[in-house]
Motif scaffolding. Structure first.
Motif, mmCIF file in Angstrom:
data_model
loop_
_atom_site.group_PDB
_atom_site.id
_atom_site.type_symbol
_atom_site.label_atom_id
_atom_site.label_comp_id
_atom_site.label_asym_id
_atom_site.label_seq_id
_atom_site.Cartn_x
_atom_site.Cartn_y
_atom_site.Cartn_z
ATOM 1 N N SER A 3 0.884 -1.170 0.065
ATOM 2 C CA SER A 3 -0.036 0.040 -0.049
ATOM 3 C C SER A 3 0.834 1.244 -0.008
ATOM 4 O O SER A 3 0.538 2.227 -0.748
ATOM 5 C CB SER A 3 -1.036 -0.002 1.349
ATOM 6 O OG SER A 3 -1.650 1.323 1.344
ATOM 7 N N ASP A 4 1.917 1.273 0.720
ATOM 8 C CA ASP A 4 2.706 2.321 0.868
ATOM 9 C C ASP A 4 3.417 2.651 -0.453
ATOM 10 O O ASP A 4 3.748 3.825 -0.918
ATOM 11 C CB ASP A 4 3.839 2.077 1.982
ATOM 12 C CG ASP A 4 3.316 2.271 3.433
ATOM 13 O OD1 ASP A 4 2.209 2.798 3.414
ATOM 14 O OD2 ASP A 4 4.067 1.750 4.381
ATOM 15 N N PHE A 5 3.851 1.567 -1.137
ATOM 16 C CA PHE A 5 4.620 1.717 -2.501
ATOM 17 C C PHE A 5 3.513 2.137 -3.432
ATOM 18 O O PHE A 5 4.020 2.950 -4.310
ATOM 19 C CB PHE A 5 5.171 0.189 -2.915
ATOM 20 C CG PHE A 5 6.011 0.365 -4.110
ATOM 21 C CD1 PHE A 5 6.968 0.865 -4.261
ATOM 22 C CD2 PHE A 5 5.415 -0.456 -5.323
ATOM 23 C CE1 PHE A 5 7.883 0.978 -5.335
ATOM 24 C CE2 PHE A 5 6.170 -0.313 -6.502
ATOM 25 C CZ PHE A 5 7.155 0.535 -6.491
ATOM 26 N N GLU A 6 2.408 1.836 -3.367
ATOM 27 C CA GLU A 6 1.178 2.112 -4.263
ATOM 28 C C GLU A 6 1.211 3.485 -4.185
ATOM 29 O O GLU A 6 1.227 4.492 -5.195
ATOM 30 C CB GLU A 6 0.150 1.424 -4.299
ATOM 31 C CG GLU A 6 0.071 0.020 -4.643
ATOM 32 C CD GLU A 6 -1.250 -0.706 -4.635
ATOM 33 O OE1 GLU A 6 -2.098 -0.135 -3.868
ATOM 34 O OE2 GLU A 6 -1.187 -1.767 -5.232
ATOM 35 N N ASP A 7 1.106 4.208 -2.956
ATOM 36 C CA ASP A 7 1.017 5.452 -2.639
ATOM 37 C C ASP A 7 2.105 6.183 -3.162
ATOM 38 O O ASP A 7 2.053 7.565 -3.620
ATOM 39 C CB ASP A 7 0.875 5.924 -1.014
ATOM 40 C CG ASP A 7 -0.429 5.167 -0.493
ATOM 41 O OD1 ASP A 7 -1.385 4.968 -1.388
ATOM 42 O OD2 ASP A 7 -0.489 5.088 0.676
ATOM 43 N N PHE A 8 3.431 5.596 -3.031
ATOM 44 C CA PHE A 8 4.586 6.399 -3.485
ATOM 45 C C PHE A 8 4.557 6.503 -4.920
ATOM 46 O O PHE A 8 4.834 7.823 -5.573
ATOM 47 C CB PHE A 8 5.872 5.445 -3.168
ATOM 48 C CG PHE A 8 6.981 6.132 -3.716
ATOM 49 C CD1 PHE A 8 7.669 7.312 -3.413
ATOM 50 C CD2 PHE A 8 7.632 5.241 -4.707
ATOM 51 C CE1 PHE A 8 9.168 7.421 -4.256
ATOM 52 C CE2 PHE A 8 8.857 5.573 -5.514
ATOM 53 C CZ PHE A 8 9.540 6.787 -4.827
ATOM 54 N N LEU A 9 4.116 5.541 -5.773
ATOM 55 C CA LEU A 9 4.031 5.413 -7.104
ATOM 56 C C LEU A 9 3.068 6.670 -7.554
ATOM 57 O O LEU A 9 3.109 7.197 -8.685
ATOM 58 C CB LEU A 9 3.795 4.142 -7.876
ATOM 59 C CG LEU A 9 4.775 3.141 -7.848
ATOM 60 C CD1 LEU A 9 4.231 1.856 -8.428
ATOM 61 C CD2 LEU A 9 6.040 3.616 -8.316
ATOM 62 N N ARG A 10 1.740 6.468 -6.840
ATOM 63 C CA ARG A 10 0.865 7.698 -7.186
ATOM 64 C C ARG A 10 1.324 9.039 -7.097
ATOM 65 O O ARG A 10 1.150 9.844 -7.908
ATOM 66 C CB ARG A 10 -0.388 7.251 -6.290
ATOM 67 C CG ARG A 10 -1.584 7.968 -6.719
ATOM 68 C CD ARG A 10 -2.991 7.811 -5.787
ATOM 69 N NE ARG A 10 -2.830 6.910 -4.647
ATOM 70 C CZ ARG A 10 -2.762 5.803 -4.338
ATOM 71 N NH1 ARG A 10 -3.185 5.022 -5.423
ATOM 72 N NH2 ARG A 10 -2.746 5.109 -3.166
ATOM 73 N N ASN A 11 1.999 9.423 -6.001
ATOM 74 C CA ASN A 11 2.659 10.466 -5.897
ATOM 75 C C ASN A 11 3.756 10.906 -6.852
ATOM 76 O O ASN A 11 3.692 11.945 -7.335
ATOM 77 C CB ASN A 11 3.328 10.713 -4.467
ATOM 78 C CG ASN A 11 2.201 10.816 -3.301
ATOM 79 O OD1 ASN A 11 1.167 11.133 -3.683
ATOM 80 N ND2 ASN A 11 2.598 10.442 -2.102
ATOM 81 N N LEU A 12 4.450 9.814 -7.142
ATOM 82 C CA LEU A 12 5.438 10.045 -8.350
ATOM 83 C C LEU A 12 4.807 10.470 -9.612
ATOM 84 O O LEU A 12 5.228 11.277 -10.211
ATOM 85 C CB LEU A 12 6.354 8.770 -8.224
ATOM 86 C CG LEU A 12 7.709 8.836 -9.171
ATOM 87 C CD1 LEU A 12 8.830 9.782 -8.636
ATOM 88 C CD2 LEU A 12 8.368 7.489 -9.474
ATOM 89 N N HIS A 13 3.655 9.634 -9.777
ATOM 90 C CA HIS A 13 3.010 10.014 -11.270
ATOM 91 C C HIS A 13 2.351 11.430 -11.108
ATOM 92 O O HIS A 13 2.399 12.084 -12.136
ATOM 93 C CB HIS A 13 1.971 8.865 -11.485
ATOM 94 C CG HIS A 13 2.753 7.590 -11.814
ATOM 95 N ND1 HIS A 13 2.454 7.159 -13.220
ATOM 96 C CD2 HIS A 13 3.240 6.684 -11.128
ATOM 97 C CE1 HIS A 13 3.047 6.061 -13.036
ATOM 98 N NE2 HIS A 13 3.493 5.744 -11.879
ATOM 99 N N MET A 14 1.913 11.606 -9.952
ATOM 100 C CA MET A 14 1.389 13.076 -9.853
ATOM 101 C C MET A 14 2.433 13.950 -10.045
ATOM 102 O O MET A 14 1.966 15.372 -10.757
ATOM 103 C CB MET A 14 0.631 13.019 -8.470
ATOM 104 C CG MET A 14 -0.339 14.358 -8.372
ATOM 105 S SD MET A 14 -1.800 14.293 -9.467
ATOM 106 C CE MET A 14 -2.603 15.277 -8.575
#
Length: 150
Positions: free
Chosen positions: A101-112
């Motif tokens: 879940s933390d990694f998905e949040d990181f990827l989402r922030n990176l894409h944003m």
């Protein structure tokens, strides 16, 4: 003794009915295939069918209980060890799920952030282009007259 014409076994009539079922409406063909394969378990009466279903449910319950979490082996030390290992594995699963879940949040922030950067670049280029277009409209264009050349 059963006097039915269509009995649950491989006969030319049953095969023909199955093929026709598949040709006209595939669920009928599938139902005929199931009747040919498992029809003898039911035996044609509702009592036999209920008995067979009860036997199948009992088999499923015994399998679930055998492999389930609450089945005891009779050895208290082993049961305690097994429960501790199951708890440890469950905690590890929860930890790994949190990391995912933390990694998905990181990827989402990176894409944003990447999307924001691209959008800002587009806006600045678009603003510069529209500013140049506005200057071109504001400046009057000089027309060459024949009298200017003389």
């Amino acid at each position: 003794m059963s006097t039915a014409i269509v009995k649950p076994h491989w006969s030319p009539l049953n095969i023909a009915l199955m093929v026709l079922g598949f040709v006209f409406f595939w669920p009928l063909g599938l139902a005929m295939l199931a009747y040919i394969l498992w029809g003898e378990h039911y035996g044609g009466t509702s009592d036999k069918a209920e008995k067979w279903m009860h036997k199948q449910k009992c088999k499923m319950r015994s399998k679930r209980g055998h492999y389930g979490r609450h089945s005891a082996t009779g050895n208290a030390a082993f049961d305690e060890y097994r429960e501790a290992e199951i708890r440890r594995l469950e905690e590890e699963r929860i930890r790994l799920e949190q990391e995912r879940s933390d990694f998905e949040d990181f990827l989402r922030n990176l894409h944003m952030a990447r999307d924001r950067e691209e959008f800002d670049r587009f806006k600045s280029a678009h603003k510069a282009k529209s500013f140049d277009d506005a200057e071109d409209v504001a400046k009057p264009k000089k027309k060459k007259n024949d009298s200017d050349e003389e």
